[in-house]
Enzyme design. Structure first.
Site, short mmCIF file in Angstrom:
data_model
loop_
_atom_site.label_atom_id
_atom_site.label_comp_id
_atom_site.label_asym_id
_atom_site.label_seq_id
_atom_site.Cartn_x
_atom_site.Cartn_y
_atom_site.Cartn_z
N ASP A 238 0.85 -1.18 0.00
CA ASP A 238 0.00 0.00 0.00
C ASP A 238 0.89 1.24 0.00
O ASP A 238 1.97 1.23 -0.59
CB ASP A 238 -0.91 -0.04 1.23
CG ASP A 238 -2.28 0.58 0.97
OD1 ASP A 238 -2.32 1.80 0.79
OD2 ASP A 238 -3.28 -0.16 0.95
N HIS B 162 -3.67 5.88 3.57
CA HIS B 162 -4.43 4.70 3.17
C HIS B 162 -3.84 3.42 3.75
O HIS B 162 -4.56 2.58 4.33
CB HIS B 162 -4.46 4.64 1.64
CG HIS B 162 -5.39 3.62 1.07
ND1 HIS B 162 -5.01 2.31 0.84
CD2 HIS B 162 -6.68 3.71 0.66
CE1 HIS B 162 -6.03 1.64 0.31
NE2 HIS B 162 -7.06 2.47 0.20
N SER C 129 -11.29 -1.34 -0.18
CA SER C 129 -9.97 -1.24 0.47
C SER C 129 -10.08 -1.49 1.97
O SER C 129 -9.13 -1.97 2.60
CB SER C 129 -9.37 0.15 0.25
OG SER C 129 -8.93 0.32 -1.06
#
Length: 694
Positions: free
Chosen positions: A181, A225, A426
């Site tokens: 990520d 994220h 996600s």
């Protein structure tokens, strides 16, 4: 193998799935040429392209590091500089190549396959109505003194309603989980106790807060994220902040996306290669999470076998297959397009990954507790689905999506010690990745090969919760079961009906609207005695409205002026119910208005960056959510669609020239309306600059 889905040339059909705006108020060079959807990369001088080169295996010396060194040497011998060298998941390299050399390089006897590299972006954030803010849900202030159990942790069964952990699973102790990520915040108090070493595929420093991104280049998160994903998987059970599914796992950041949420397939493959090498070195199976993806118009081509990828040439698929075969279990997000995940990578590769769709929940009571009772969950409208593919586990009801997990309004860790809500597949994937870590711990001794993937997936699917009774008003087919970590037994058995259900209504639309009424119409192929059940969405909550017998039309009365409503219909006959129809959204007229405003559309904004990307955004006057149809002139050979969200179109232009974007909208009440804007693109140095033509 899925057949490639053809679309009319230079024509993109976009279903209306976004909010209404009221004005005034890696592919082989031979075939196919592109792995679909994303912009082909060129990070070098004009006239160059970035490529991924898979070398002939007979040239590999045998070990991961030795293979990487040999791949880099071969690149040098070819007059190239390897930006990435692969040695475990693949044997090959990535490099920037003059365009005129691509065909010659492909024919080189040292080369097995050559693919064009592409830009990859994190999914656009999904905007959901959020529960009451806790711990700085949007602003990000840190928690103190209280540990919040996010609703997904409770709903999947790891904790009870009081936040007490059950004794049916461990906590992931001894299991290593790799997060591919944007990195992980190494100083976050909920993550720091569980962090192992990490890796970055970038050669330049990360950006953002200097304390999180010290030189030299690190795997630290400069986006947020990856930290959010890591918290759902393994935030520590330390009495403050939040807690993850598997709070004792060892987390490893694999930074494959930058501060802007962008990366490349070559970089992601480099991350997979590192995970495969670490897994091979440890001699024990590992878990990996990839909450990212992109378009793959050809779907799944080939099969992952114990000897590697058979019948396919796609580098990402081959890398994931080889990583699987050394014991890395990859859990991936299904995608946020509301479309077929079989046409997205990596979710299409269901024999090498475990793809996860997203569910939501109607929150009851105190949002701090984030309670979500059984029966209040639903599939989201934006979650991609997987339906109808032949596979090795068809009894589970869904391919390529394996399982569903909480993905809306997920509270987790954020960079700089913060906590935030986020929504998307996600957020769903790390719930399943944490569950996979718990399963791997419970399985005990497990061989580090492809059997680890099969065993973990079988254990997860064998204890899933039936979703057949859920009210699926998403408008998309979802038969996958829900992640159940309560025990080793399913909560509910899915019982197949003896007879096929009645036919679902189609073409649900609006025939008229006033300030207090909405007239619905639909098509169906059922007997005249069929009954139709209508559900209405008010203030974000779906609920039963009424039954209509023997008619395909109904006028809803008593509505509030200037208010948004949603509607779906299904057929009820012979004790069976059909799937839901499509969803329509309507805004009632203002009080005193008798006629809806005429349908109008204009392309209100055109934003272009320095790399050939332009975002076209339209605004519409319409009480009914319309459908959008975008056309680009000239043809598609010179541009690539990157994102499509109803009234918004994102395009990467590859060549200089003048391009015209035209949007046409229809709402069923008026004649279609259109608007056009043009941009001119030209090279400035190494960049393709596009600007609006007034």
């Amino acid at each position: 193998m899925r057949a490639k889905r053809a679309t009319p040339r230079a024509r993109l059909f976009i279903a209306g799935a976004a909010a209404i705006f009221l004005l005034g108020g890696c592919h082989d060079i031979r075939e196919p040429l592109a792995p679909g959807g994303d912009a082909v990369l060129s990070t070098g001088a004009p006239g160059t392209v970035d490529v991924i080169v898979v070398l002939n295996e007979r040239l590999a010396p045998g070990g991961g590091a030795a293979n990487r060194e040999r791949a880099a040497e071969i690149a040098t011998g070819l007059g190239l500089t390897a930006t990435h060298a692969y040695g475990t998941a693949l044997f090959g390299f990535a490099a920037t190549v003059p365009s005129e050399r691509v065909e010659t390089l492909r024919r080189n006897p040292q080369v097995a396959h050559l693919q064009l590299d592409q830009l990859v972006s994190l999914p656009e954030p999904v905007v959901e109505p959020r529960p009451a803010r806790t711990m700085g849900g949007g602003g990000g202030e840190a928690a103190s003194g209280t540990q919040v159990v996010p609703w997904g942790i409770t709903r999947t069964g790891i904790r009870d309603g009081d936040g007490v952990r059950g004794d049916h699973f461990g906590a992931g102790t001894g299991v290593h989980v790799y997060v591919l990520d944007t990195g992980i915040d190494p100083e976050h108090p909920d993550l720091k106790p569980n962090l192992g070493d990490g890796h970055t595929v970038f050669t330049s420093d990360c950006k953002g807060n200097p304390k999180n991104c010290p030189p030299p280049p690190t795997w630290h998160d400069d986006n947020g994220h990856g930290t959010h994903v890591a918290g759902t998987i393994g935030a520590a059970d330390n009495g403050s902040g939040v807690v993850g599914v598997a709070p004792n796992v060892t987390l490893h950041a694999v930074k494959v996306m930058d501060a802007t949420g962008r990366g490349s397939w070559s970089g992601i493959i480099a991350g997979i290669d590192w995970v495969a090498e670490q897994t091979l070195k440890s001699g024990r199976p590992t878990i990996a999470n990839m909450s990212l993806g992109g378009v793959n118009e050809d779907g799944k081509v080939g099969a992952c076998t114990a000897d590697g990828l058979a019948g396919g040439i796609e580098a990402m698929y081959a890398a994931l297959c080889n990583a699987r075969n050394v014991g890395a279990v990859f859990v991936v997000s299904a995608g946020n397009t509301g479309g077929d995940s079989g046409l997205r990578r990596p979710s299409a590769y269901y024999d090498a990954t475990i793809a996860v769709s997203a569910t939501s929940c109607r929150f009851d009571g105190d949002a701090l507790v984030q309670a979500c009772d059984v029966g209040s969950e639903a599939f989201t409208t934006w979650s991609s689905w997987g339906q109808g593919a032949d596979g090795e586990w068809p009894s589970e009801g869904s391919l390529p999506v394996a399982i569903a997990a909480p993905g809306a309004n997920v509270l987790s860790t954020w960079i700089n010690g913060e906590y935030r809500y986020a929504s998307g597949t996600s957020m769903a994937a790390p719930h399943a990745a944490g569950g996979a870590a718990l399963v791997l711990q419970q399985l005990g001794s497990q061989t580090a090969d492809g059997s680890a993937f099969s065993s973990v997936r079988a254990a997860l699917l064998g204890a899933t919760e039936c979703t057949a009774t859920w009210h699926n008003v998403s408008g998309n087919p979802h038969s996958e079961r829900f992640l159940n970590l309560r025990s080793s037994d399913p909560i509910t058995e899915c019982v197949e009906p003896g007879d096929p259900p009645p036919t679902a209504p189609t073409d649900l639309g609006v025939d008229g609207v006033t300030s207090t009424t909405v007239s619905l119409v639909w098509e169906h192929g059922n007997p005249e005695e069929a009954t139709f059940e209508i559900w209405q969405n008010t203030d974000g909550t779906w609920g039963h409205l009424t039954y209509v017998k023997g008619a395909a039309a109904f006028t809803v009365e008593g509505l509030s002026p200037s208010t948004s409503y949603g509607y779906v219909v299904r057929t009820v006959a012979g004790g069976e119910v059909s799937p839901w129809s499509n969803t329509v959204h309507v805004i009632t007229l203002a009080e005193g208005e008798s006629d809806p405003p005429a349908l109008e559309v204009r392309i209100a904004t055109v934003d272009c960056d320095r790399h050939g990307r332009c975002d076209f955004r339209s605004e519409v006057t319409s009480p009914v959510m319309p459908t959008w149809n975008w056309e680009i002139d000239p043809d598609e050979d010179q541009w690539t669609p990157l994102g499509r969200e109803g009234q918004t179109l994102v395009i990467y232009f590859r060549d200089p020239g003048t391009y015209k974007a035209t949007v046409t909208v229809e709402n069923g009440l008026d004649d279609p309306a259109s608007d056009s804007r043009s941009v001119n693109c030209r090279f400035q140095g190494n960049s393709l600059r596009c600007s609006l033509i007034d």
